[in-house]
Design a protein around this motif. Structure first.
Motif, PDB file in Angstrom:
ATOM      1  N   ILE A  48       0.832  -1.208   0.000  1.00  0.00           N
ATOM      2  CA  ILE A  48       0.000   0.000   0.000  1.00  0.00           C
ATOM      3  C   ILE A  48       0.862   1.252   0.000  1.00  0.00           C
ATOM      4  N   HIS A  49       1.874   1.302   0.865  1.00  0.00           N
ATOM      5  CA  HIS A  49       2.738   2.482   0.935  1.00  0.00           C
ATOM      6  C   HIS A  49       3.539   2.667  -0.352  1.00  0.00           C
ATOM      7  N   THR A  50       4.006   1.586  -0.937  1.00  0.00           N
ATOM      8  CA  THR A  50       4.790   1.696  -2.165  1.00  0.00           C
ATOM      9  C   THR A  50       3.924   2.189  -3.322  1.00  0.00           C
ATOM     10  N   ILE A  51       2.736   1.641  -3.461  1.00  0.00           N
ATOM     11  CA  ILE A  51       1.834   2.087  -4.527  1.00  0.00           C
ATOM     12  C   ILE A  51       1.412   3.533  -4.297  1.00  0.00           C
ATOM     13  N   LYS A  52       1.210   3.897  -3.036  1.00  0.00           N
ATOM     14  CA  LYS A  52       0.857   5.280  -2.719  1.00  0.00           C
ATOM     15  C   LYS A  52       1.990   6.235  -3.096  1.00  0.00           C
ATOM     16  N   LYS A  53       3.237   5.851  -2.833  1.00  0.00           N
ATOM     17  CA  LYS A  53       4.378   6.689  -3.204  1.00  0.00           C
ATOM     18  C   LYS A  53       4.499   6.807  -4.721  1.00  0.00           C
ATOM     19  N   ILE A  54       4.232   5.719  -5.429  1.00  0.00           N
ATOM     20  CA  ILE A  54       4.296   5.753  -6.897  1.00  0.00           C
ATOM     21  C   ILE A  54       3.241   6.699  -7.452  1.00  0.00           C
ATOM     22  N   VAL A  55       2.017   6.601  -6.933  1.00  0.00           N
ATOM     23  CA  VAL A  55       0.927   7.460  -7.412  1.00  0.00           C
ATOM     24  C   VAL A  55       1.221   8.921  -7.101  1.00  0.00           C
ATOM     25  N   LEU A  56       1.719   9.196  -5.887  1.00  0.00           N
ATOM     26  CA  LEU A  56       2.036  10.580  -5.535  1.00  0.00           C
ATOM     27  C   LEU A  56       3.178  11.140  -6.373  1.00  0.00           C
ATOM     28  N   SER A  57       4.182  10.317  -6.662  1.00  0.00           N
ATOM     29  CA  SER A  57       5.281  10.807  -7.494  1.00  0.00           C
ATOM     30  C   SER A  57       4.806  11.072  -8.922  1.00  0.00           C
ATOM     31  N   LYS A  58       3.937  10.224  -9.446  1.00  0.00           N
ATOM     32  CA  LYS A  58       3.385  10.468 -10.790  1.00  0.00           C
ATOM     33  C   LYS A  58       2.524  11.718 -10.801  1.00  0.00           C
ATOM     34  N   LYS A  59       1.753  11.902  -9.721  1.00  0.00           N
ATOM     35  CA  LYS A  59       0.896  13.083  -9.634  1.00  0.00           C
ATOM     36  C   LYS A  59       1.733  14.351  -9.553  1.00  0.00           C
ATOM     37  N   ASN A  60       2.796  14.330  -8.741  1.00  0.00           N
ATOM     38  CA  ASN A  60       3.677  15.493  -8.646  1.00  0.00           C
ATOM     39  C   ASN A  60       4.413  15.743  -9.955  1.00  0.00           C
ATOM     40  N   LYS A  61       4.801  14.686 -10.630  1.00  0.00           N
ATOM     41  CA  LYS A  61       5.485  14.834 -11.914  1.00  0.00           C
ATOM     42  C   LYS A  61       4.558  15.464 -12.942  1.00  0.00           C
ATOM     43  N   ASN A  62       3.292  15.049 -12.938  1.00  0.00           N
ATOM     44  CA  ASN A  62       2.320  15.628 -13.876  1.00  0.00           C
ATOM     45  C   ASN A  62       2.039  17.085 -13.545  1.00  0.00           C
ATOM     46  N   GLN A  63       2.021  17.440 -12.259  1.00  0.00           N
ATOM     47  CA  GLN A  63       1.787  18.830 -11.893  1.00  0.00           C
ATOM     48  C   GLN A  63       2.933  19.712 -12.352  1.00  0.00           C
TER      49      GLN A  63
END
Length: 135
Positions: A107-122
């Protein structure tokens, strides 16, 4: 290491360990599919699948716990844990909670991946926009 690569490597190893556990159960000549043996096989496969993420999660917790402490204080706390629980107790405890901590690691790893993708897109979205100061 990239979190996506880490997730893929750990997932591959976990699937291989779980498959190996299933094969070992089925290669047992005394294996008769009754409730006891099927239940023990399910427990063994779940331990095999979640043991690597559980150890990674425990290592992350230990790093976070000992991060701000001095060497002497970290050694004192580690020795206290070792004396109270012992090496065998730590192994048994990690086996008992490995499905829970393994799920938490995923859960934590997938959450970090999603947040990094979201920050990268921003960040990439902000650079493409034309504003008043961009000439």
């Amino acid at each position: 290491m990239n979190k996506i690569n880490q997730l893929l490597i750990v997932l591959t190893i976990c699937i291989a360990l779980a498959g190996l556990a299933v094969l070992l159960c089925f290669f047992d000549p005394t294996f008769v599919p009754d409730v006891y043996r099927v239940t023990s096989m399910v427990i063994l496969v779940s331990w095999a699948f979640f043991i690597i993420p559980s150890m990674l999660f425990d290592a992350q917790l230990a790093i976070k716990y000992f991060e701000g402490k001095s060497t002497e204080q970290a050694f004192r706390d580690g020795a206290r844990i070792g004396v109270i629980v012992g090496f065998g107790g730590i192994l048994v405890l990690s086996l008992l909670v490995s499905p829970i901590t393994g799920i938490l690691w995923y859960i934590h790893t997938i959450k970090k991946i999603v947040l990094s993708k979201k920050n990268k897109n921003q960040y990439s979205g902000n650079s493409d926009e034309n504003d008043i100061f961009n000439t």
